[in-house]
Design a protein around this motif. Sequence first.
Motif, mmCIF file in Angstrom:
data_model
loop_
_atom_site.group_PDB
_atom_site.id
_atom_site.type_symbol
_atom_site.label_atom_id
_atom_site.label_comp_id
_atom_site.label_asym_id
_atom_site.label_seq_id
_atom_site.Cartn_x
_atom_site.Cartn_y
_atom_site.Cartn_z
ATOM 1 N N SER A 198 49.463 49.790 40.300
ATOM 2 C CA SER A 198 48.991 48.530 39.713
ATOM 3 C C SER A 198 47.893 48.782 38.694
ATOM 4 O O SER A 198 47.895 48.190 37.611
ATOM 5 C CB SER A 198 48.483 47.593 40.813
ATOM 6 O OG SER A 198 49.530 47.222 41.679
ATOM 7 N N ASP A 253 52.681 40.861 30.958
ATOM 8 C CA ASP A 253 51.245 40.674 31.137
ATOM 9 C C ASP A 253 50.919 39.413 31.935
ATOM 10 O O ASP A 253 49.791 39.244 32.397
ATOM 11 C CB ASP A 253 50.533 40.638 29.782
ATOM 12 C CG ASP A 253 51.034 39.507 28.898
ATOM 13 O OD1 ASP A 253 52.252 39.230 28.899
ATOM 14 O OD2 ASP A 253 50.200 38.905 28.189
ATOM 15 N N ARG A 254 51.924 38.543 32.142
ATOM 16 C CA ARG A 254 51.696 37.296 32.883
ATOM 17 C C ARG A 254 52.674 37.080 34.027
ATOM 18 O O ARG A 254 52.429 36.233 34.891
ATOM 19 C CB ARG A 254 51.805 36.108 31.920
ATOM 20 C CG ARG A 254 50.717 36.054 30.887
ATOM 21 C CD ARG A 254 50.806 34.778 30.069
ATOM 22 N NE ARG A 254 52.168 34.469 29.666
ATOM 23 C CZ ARG A 254 52.687 34.733 28.465
ATOM 24 N NH1 ARG A 254 51.952 35.304 27.549
ATOM 25 N NH2 ARG A 254 53.914 34.414 28.180
ATOM 26 N N SER A 293 51.595 42.945 41.227
ATOM 27 C CA SER A 293 50.154 42.855 41.014
ATOM 28 C C SER A 293 49.802 41.608 40.219
ATOM 29 O O SER A 293 50.617 41.081 39.472
ATOM 30 C CB SER A 293 49.644 44.101 40.288
ATOM 31 O OG SER A 293 50.228 44.224 39.009
ATOM 32 N N HIS A 294 48.592 41.161 40.450
ATOM 33 C CA HIS A 294 47.966 40.100 39.656
ATOM 34 C C HIS A 294 46.741 40.746 39.009
ATOM 35 O O HIS A 294 45.637 40.652 39.547
ATOM 36 C CB HIS A 294 47.534 38.930 40.534
ATOM 37 C CG HIS A 294 48.631 38.028 40.967
ATOM 38 N ND1 HIS A 294 48.408 36.952 41.816
ATOM 39 C CD2 HIS A 294 49.960 38.015 40.703
ATOM 40 C CE1 HIS A 294 49.558 36.322 42.037
ATOM 41 N NE2 HIS A 294 50.513 36.950 41.382
ATOM 42 N N PRO A 295 46.904 41.441 37.895
ATOM 43 C CA PRO A 295 45.773 42.193 37.333
ATOM 44 C C PRO A 295 44.612 41.344 36.845
ATOM 45 O O PRO A 295 43.499 41.851 36.731
ATOM 46 C CB PRO A 295 46.396 42.968 36.177
ATOM 47 C CG PRO A 295 47.675 42.293 35.866
ATOM 48 C CD PRO A 295 48.130 41.614 37.116
ATOM 49 N N SER A 296 44.833 40.058 36.599
ATOM 50 C CA SER A 296 43.740 39.238 36.077
ATOM 51 C C SER A 296 43.403 38.047 36.973
ATOM 52 O O SER A 296 42.707 37.131 36.545
ATOM 53 C CB SER A 296 44.099 38.735 34.671
ATOM 54 O OG SER A 296 45.256 37.939 34.733
ATOM 55 N N CYS A 297 43.879 38.073 38.211
ATOM 56 C CA CYS A 297 43.532 36.968 39.117
ATOM 57 C C CYS A 297 43.635 37.426 40.574
ATOM 58 O O CYS A 297 43.986 38.568 40.852
ATOM 59 C CB CYS A 297 44.408 35.745 38.862
ATOM 60 S SG CYS A 297 46.155 35.997 39.155
ATOM 61 N N ALA A 302 48.055 47.956 34.486
ATOM 62 C CA ALA A 302 47.215 46.896 33.922
ATOM 63 C C ALA A 302 47.027 47.131 32.421
ATOM 64 O O ALA A 302 46.930 48.271 31.989
ATOM 65 C CB ALA A 302 45.880 46.850 34.632
ATOM 66 N N PRO A 303 47.042 46.083 31.624
ATOM 67 C CA PRO A 303 46.949 44.674 31.983
ATOM 68 C C PRO A 303 48.286 44.017 32.340
ATOM 69 O O PRO A 303 48.336 42.816 32.587
ATOM 70 C CB PRO A 303 46.374 44.027 30.723
ATOM 71 C CG PRO A 303 46.958 44.844 29.616
ATOM 72 C CD PRO A 303 47.019 46.259 30.166
ATOM 73 N N ASN A 304 49.364 44.783 32.374
ATOM 74 C CA ASN A 304 50.654 44.226 32.786
ATOM 75 C C ASN A 304 50.744 44.168 34.305
ATOM 76 O O ASN A 304 50.030 44.887 35.012
ATOM 77 C CB ASN A 304 51.813 45.065 32.247
ATOM 78 C CG ASN A 304 51.952 44.940 30.744
ATOM 79 O OD1 ASN A 304 51.504 43.961 30.148
ATOM 80 N ND2 ASN A 304 52.554 45.932 30.132
ATOM 81 N N GLU A 305 51.637 43.325 34.797
ATOM 82 C CA GLU A 305 51.906 43.265 36.225
ATOM 83 C C GLU A 305 52.847 44.401 36.589
ATOM 84 O O GLU A 305 53.814 44.677 35.890
ATOM 85 C CB GLU A 305 52.532 41.920 36.610
ATOM 86 C CG GLU A 305 51.578 40.761 36.462
ATOM 87 C CD GLU A 305 52.072 39.478 37.122
ATOM 88 O OE1 GLU A 305 53.031 39.511 37.917
ATOM 89 O OE2 GLU A 305 51.471 38.429 36.832
#
Length: 134
Positions: free
Chosen positions: A17, A50-51, A80-84, A21-24
Amino acid sequence: MRIEISRYVLIGIRQISADAAPNEACGLLFGSEDRIDSFQAVENVHEAPDRHFEIDPAALFAALRAERAGGPRLVGYWHSHPSCDPTPSLVDAEMAAPDGKLWLIDGFNAITAWRSVERGGLHGRFDMMVVELV
Protein backbone atom coordinates in the motif's frame (compact mmCIF):
# COMPACT_ATOMS: atom_id res chain seq x y z
CA MET A 1 -17.13 -11.03 15.28
CA ARG A 2 -13.37 -11.45 15.06
CA ILE A 3 -10.81 -12.42 12.46
CA GLU A 4 -7.26 -13.66 13.04
CA ILE A 5 -4.71 -12.21 10.65
CA SER A 6 -1.11 -13.26 10.24
CA ARG A 7 1.41 -10.51 11.01
CA TYR A 8 3.09 -11.45 7.74
CA VAL A 9 -0.10 -10.56 5.87
CA LEU A 10 -0.45 -7.18 7.56
CA ILE A 11 3.21 -6.27 7.05
CA GLY A 12 2.99 -7.22 3.36
CA ILE A 13 -0.22 -5.31 2.72
CA ARG A 14 1.11 -2.21 4.50
CA GLN A 15 4.31 -2.26 2.41
CA ILE A 16 2.50 -2.73 -0.91
CA SER A 17 0.00 0.00 0.00
CA ALA A 18 2.79 2.42 0.88
CA ASP A 19 4.63 1.65 -2.37
CA ALA A 20 1.47 2.24 -4.44
CA ALA A 21 0.54 5.57 -2.83
CA PRO A 22 -0.91 7.94 -3.87
CA ASN A 23 -2.83 5.26 -5.80
CA GLU A 24 -4.96 2.63 -4.11
CA ALA A 25 -3.44 -0.83 -3.91
CA CYS A 26 -5.59 -3.95 -3.89
CA GLY A 27 -5.55 -7.71 -3.75
CA LEU A 28 -6.95 -11.01 -2.55
CA LEU A 29 -7.12 -12.67 0.87
CA PHE A 30 -6.82 -16.40 1.52
CA GLY A 31 -7.55 -18.51 4.59
CA SER A 32 -10.63 -19.73 6.43
CA GLU A 33 -13.84 -18.32 7.87
CA ASP A 34 -12.05 -16.86 10.90
CA ARG A 35 -8.40 -16.53 9.80
CA ILE A 36 -6.45 -14.85 7.01
CA ASP A 37 -3.22 -16.75 6.34
CA SER A 38 -1.99 -15.25 3.08
CA PHE A 39 -2.62 -12.54 0.52
CA GLN A 40 -1.91 -11.66 -3.07
CA ALA A 41 -1.36 -8.20 -4.49
CA VAL A 42 -3.07 -7.67 -7.84
CA GLU A 43 -3.14 -4.83 -10.33
CA ASN A 44 -5.59 -2.03 -9.66
CA VAL A 45 -7.19 -1.72 -13.09
CA HIS A 46 -9.58 1.15 -12.26
CA GLU A 47 -9.31 4.13 -14.62
CA ALA A 48 -8.87 6.44 -11.60
CA PRO A 49 -6.59 4.41 -9.28
CA ASP A 50 -5.85 7.45 -7.12
CA ARG A 51 -9.48 7.44 -5.90
CA HIS A 52 -10.86 3.94 -6.53
CA PHE A 53 -9.82 0.36 -6.96
CA GLU A 54 -10.83 -2.51 -9.18
CA ILE A 55 -9.23 -5.91 -8.80
CA ASP A 56 -7.88 -7.26 -12.08
CA PRO A 57 -10.60 -9.75 -13.15
CA ALA A 58 -8.01 -12.15 -14.62
CA ALA A 59 -6.32 -12.45 -11.20
CA LEU A 60 -9.67 -12.98 -9.47
CA PHE A 61 -10.74 -15.70 -11.91
CA ALA A 62 -7.33 -17.40 -11.60
CA ALA A 63 -7.69 -17.49 -7.80
CA LEU A 64 -11.21 -18.93 -8.07
CA ARG A 65 -10.02 -21.61 -10.52
CA ALA A 66 -7.12 -22.47 -8.20
CA GLU A 67 -9.51 -22.74 -5.23
CA ARG A 68 -11.77 -25.15 -7.16
CA ALA A 69 -8.69 -27.24 -7.99
CA GLY A 70 -7.81 -27.57 -4.29
CA GLY A 71 -5.74 -24.41 -3.85
CA PRO A 72 -6.08 -21.76 -1.15
CA ARG A 73 -9.58 -20.62 -0.25
CA LEU A 74 -10.41 -17.07 -1.35
CA VAL A 75 -11.98 -15.43 1.70
CA GLY A 76 -11.94 -11.78 0.71
CA TYR A 77 -10.29 -8.72 -0.70
CA TRP A 78 -8.06 -5.91 0.48
CA HIS A 79 -7.41 -2.39 -0.68
CA SER A 80 -5.85 0.80 0.59
CA HIS A 81 -7.24 4.23 1.33
CA PRO A 82 -4.02 6.25 1.00
CA SER A 83 -5.67 9.59 1.72
CA CYS A 84 -8.37 8.71 4.24
CA ASP A 85 -9.27 6.44 7.12
CA PRO A 86 -9.76 2.68 6.74
CA THR A 87 -13.55 2.78 6.82
CA PRO A 88 -15.45 1.44 3.81
CA SER A 89 -16.83 4.20 1.63
CA LEU A 90 -20.28 4.32 0.08
CA VAL A 91 -18.62 3.31 -3.21
CA ASP A 92 -17.09 0.28 -1.46
CA ALA A 93 -20.55 -0.66 -0.21
CA GLU A 94 -22.06 -0.33 -3.69
CA MET A 95 -19.34 -2.60 -5.11
CA ALA A 96 -19.58 -5.26 -2.40
CA ALA A 97 -21.79 -8.28 -2.87
CA PRO A 98 -23.47 -9.48 0.34
CA ASP A 99 -21.55 -12.75 0.10
CA GLY A 100 -19.88 -12.87 3.52
CA LYS A 101 -16.44 -12.11 2.06
CA LEU A 102 -13.95 -10.11 4.11
CA TRP A 103 -12.85 -6.63 3.14
CA LEU A 104 -9.57 -5.48 4.66
CA ILE A 105 -8.79 -1.77 4.32
CA ASP A 106 -5.41 -0.14 4.97
CA GLY A 107 -5.45 3.58 5.68
CA PHE A 108 -3.85 6.20 7.93
CA ASN A 109 -1.67 3.81 9.96
CA ALA A 110 -4.55 1.47 10.72
CA ILE A 111 -6.06 -1.59 9.14
CA THR A 112 -9.68 -2.55 9.61
CA ALA A 113 -11.60 -5.66 8.61
CA TRP A 114 -15.24 -5.88 7.55
CA ARG A 115 -17.61 -8.65 6.48
CA SER A 116 -19.87 -7.91 3.52
CA VAL A 117 -23.41 -8.96 4.44
CA GLU A 118 -27.06 -8.19 3.79
CA ARG A 119 -28.23 -5.30 5.99
CA GLY A 120 -24.79 -4.63 7.48
CA GLY A 121 -24.34 -2.02 10.19
CA LEU A 122 -22.28 0.29 7.96
CA HIS A 123 -23.84 1.57 4.73
CA GLY A 124 -26.26 -1.36 4.92
CA ARG A 125 -23.47 -3.68 3.69
CA PHE A 126 -20.58 -4.10 6.17
CA ASP A 127 -20.19 -5.44 9.70
CA MET A 128 -16.95 -4.56 11.44
CA MET A 129 -14.63 -7.36 12.53
CA VAL A 130 -12.22 -7.29 15.46
CA VAL A 131 -8.70 -7.93 14.14
CA GLU A 132 -6.50 -10.29 16.14
CA LEU A 133 -2.85 -10.54 15.10
CA VAL A 134 -1.29 -14.01 15.15
